[in-house]
Design a protein around this motif. Structure first.
Motif, PDB file in Angstrom:
ATOM      1  N   LEU A   1       0.736  -1.008   0.029  1.00 39.58           N
ATOM      2  CA  LEU A   1      -0.127   0.131  -0.026  1.00 39.58           C
ATOM      3  C   LEU A   1       1.024   1.236  -0.059  1.00 39.58           C
ATOM      4  O   LEU A   1       0.774   2.210  -0.545  1.00 39.58           O
ATOM      5  CB  LEU A   1      -1.047   0.031   1.095  1.00 39.58           C
ATOM      6  CG  LEU A   1      -2.028   0.960   1.457  1.00 39.58           C
ATOM      7  CD1 LEU A   1      -3.009   0.778  -0.086  1.00 39.58           C
ATOM      8  CD2 LEU A   1      -2.975   0.558   2.510  1.00 39.58           C
TER       9      LEU A   1
ATOM     10  N   SER B   1       0.700   3.901  -2.819  1.00 39.16           N
ATOM     11  CA  SER B   1       0.460   5.597  -2.642  1.00 39.16           C
ATOM     12  C   SER B   1       1.766   6.289  -3.108  1.00 39.16           C
ATOM     13  O   SER B   1       1.708   7.423  -3.485  1.00 39.16           O
ATOM     14  CB  SER B   1       0.298   5.707  -0.948  1.00 39.16           C
ATOM     15  OG  SER B   1       1.624   5.573  -0.531  1.00 39.16           O
TER      16      SER B   1
ATOM     17  N   LEU C   1       1.244   6.966  -6.685  1.00 39.37           N
ATOM     18  CA  LEU C   1       0.240   8.225  -6.919  1.00 39.37           C
ATOM     19  C   LEU C   1       1.100   9.274  -6.603  1.00 39.37           C
ATOM     20  O   LEU C   1       0.670  10.438  -7.124  1.00 39.37           O
ATOM     21  CB  LEU C   1      -0.707   7.610  -5.980  1.00 39.37           C
ATOM     22  CG  LEU C   1      -2.256   8.712  -6.139  1.00 39.37           C
ATOM     23  CD1 LEU C   1      -2.754   8.845  -7.458  1.00 39.37           C
ATOM     24  CD2 LEU C   1      -3.126   8.281  -4.963  1.00 39.37           C
TER      25      LEU C   1
ATOM     26  N   LEU D   1      -4.682  10.616  -0.840  1.00 38.42           N
ATOM     27  CA  LEU D   1      -3.439  10.760  -0.304  1.00 38.42           C
ATOM     28  C   LEU D   1      -3.208  11.362   1.062  1.00 38.42           C
ATOM     29  O   LEU D   1      -2.890  10.894   2.076  1.00 38.42           O
ATOM     30  CB  LEU D   1      -2.240  11.354  -1.225  1.00 38.42           C
ATOM     31  CG  LEU D   1      -1.875  10.651  -2.248  1.00 38.42           C
ATOM     32  CD1 LEU D   1      -1.139  11.434  -3.222  1.00 38.42           C
ATOM     33  CD2 LEU D   1      -1.232   9.349  -1.742  1.00 38.42           C
TER      34      LEU D   1
ATOM     35  N   LEU E   1      -5.514   8.943   3.302  1.00 39.86           N
ATOM     36  CA  LEU E   1      -4.916   7.193   3.481  1.00 39.86           C
ATOM     37  C   LEU E   1      -4.437   6.941   4.777  1.00 39.86           C
ATOM     38  O   LEU E   1      -4.772   5.841   5.240  1.00 39.86           O
ATOM     39  CB  LEU E   1      -3.897   7.408   2.046  1.00 39.86           C
ATOM     40  CG  LEU E   1      -3.460   5.866   1.965  1.00 39.86           C
ATOM     41  CD1 LEU E   1      -4.815   4.981   1.460  1.00 39.86           C
ATOM     42  CD2 LEU E   1      -2.232   5.853   0.943  1.00 39.86           C
TER      43      LEU E   1
ATOM     44  N   THR F   1      -6.339   2.493  -4.367  1.00 43.21           N
ATOM     45  CA  THR F   1      -5.124   3.255  -4.635  1.00 43.21           C
ATOM     46  C   THR F   1      -4.546   2.976  -5.929  1.00 43.21           C
ATOM     47  O   THR F   1      -4.261   3.881  -6.591  1.00 43.21           O
ATOM     48  CB  THR F   1      -4.055   2.856  -3.704  1.00 43.21           C
ATOM     49  OG1 THR F   1      -4.342   3.123  -2.227  1.00 43.21           O
ATOM     50  CG2 THR F   1      -2.974   3.831  -3.842  1.00 43.21           C
TER      51      THR F   1
ATOM     52  N   ARG G   1      -6.821   4.489  -8.538  1.00 36.83           N
ATOM     53  CA  ARG G   1      -6.725   5.953  -8.547  1.00 36.83           C
ATOM     54  C   ARG G   1      -5.565   6.358  -9.370  1.00 36.83           C
ATOM     55  O   ARG G   1      -5.531   7.679 -10.000  1.00 36.83           O
ATOM     56  CB  ARG G   1      -6.564   6.844  -7.291  1.00 36.83           C
ATOM     57  CG  ARG G   1      -8.216   6.659  -6.560  1.00 36.83           C
ATOM     58  CD  ARG G   1      -8.147   7.439  -5.208  1.00 36.83           C
ATOM     59  NE  ARG G   1      -9.329   7.368  -4.857  1.00 36.83           N
ATOM     60  CZ  ARG G   1     -10.324   8.438  -4.872  1.00 36.83           C
ATOM     61  NH1 ARG G   1      -9.934   9.341  -5.592  1.00 36.83           N
ATOM     62  NH2 ARG G   1     -11.470   8.555  -4.341  1.00 36.83           N
ATOM     63  N   THR G   2      -4.479   5.808  -9.058  1.00 37.56           N
ATOM     64  CA  THR G   2      -3.228   6.024  -9.809  1.00 37.56           C
ATOM     65  C   THR G   2      -3.254   5.685 -11.446  1.00 37.56           C
ATOM     66  O   THR G   2      -2.769   6.627 -12.051  1.00 37.56           O
ATOM     67  CB  THR G   2      -2.020   4.967  -9.142  1.00 37.56           C
ATOM     68  OG1 THR G   2      -1.794   5.119  -7.738  1.00 37.56           O
ATOM     69  CG2 THR G   2      -0.556   5.332  -9.873  1.00 37.56           C
TER      70      THR G   2
END
Length: 193
Positions: free
Chosen positions: A63, A67, A70, A123, A126, A146, A149-150
């Motif tokens: 994760l 992130s 992203l 973000l 998160l 995640t 979204r990325t």
């Protein structure tokens, strides 16, 4: 909800319980029911036990990496907006100024601004979402979100970058759109006066 064993573990557990039940019922008829109840309780405990710390740490690392990816896409736009490098300065003023203008009348650029703002909010929230996850399933779901979204932000950034190059410096501004930049700066402040 805790995870049940998968694959080989599940079959081993089923095989062991079957053999044990057959042995108990054949040889110890008088003790078969209490022993079966004890065995069933052990199986239920084993199935419902929580994830190991290693599993949780591994999912949290995944994760974190997702992130970070992203954040890199968000950072690419922020570098585009703020970098003092000559090539970035030329890019945002001579070739793609529409990427600095949230009032531009371009669907790909507007979609990027929307995705960019959503990614920044995501973000920001998160860490709290991660700390509230109580199972691997929840962490896996957060990882999936995640990653989605990325991917969405990467596509939107690529499309907006291309659209801004096509528009160049001669583009229309929609008077009904806000003039506030996605980063929170108002470009109208310098021109007012």
């Amino acid at each position: 909800m805790m995870q049940a064993p998968r694959g080989r573990d599940q079959w081993l557990l089923f095989f062991a319980v079957s053999i044990l039940f057959i042995a108990l019922s054949a040889g110890l008829r008088m003790y078969a029911l209490p022993l079966f109840a004890l065995l069933a309780a052990g199986v239920v405990w084993w199935l419902l036990r929580g994830p190991t710390p290693e599993q949780t740490q591994s999912m949290e690392r995944s994760l974190y990496l997702a992130s970070t990816e992203l954040q890199e896409v968000v950072g690419a736009y922020e570098s585009f907006c703020d970098s003092p490098a000559p090539e970035m300065l030329a890019d945002r003023t001579l070739y793609r100024p529409a990427l600095m203008d949230p009032g531009v009348d371009s669907e790909p650029i507007q979609r990027f601004f929307f995705e960019y703002q959503a990614a920044r909010r995501f973000l920001h929230r998160l860490p709290a979402r991660m700390s509230s996850c109580s199972s691997l399933d929840q962490l896996e779901h957060l990882l999936t979100i995640t990653d989605e979204r990325t991917a969405s932000l990467q596509v939107a950034w690529r499309e907006a970058y291309i659209a801004a190059a096509r528009l160049g410096t001669d583009y229309r501004v929609d008077p009904h759109r806000g003039r506030e930049l996605p980063g929170g700066d108002d470009p109208g402040d310098e021109d007012a006066g």
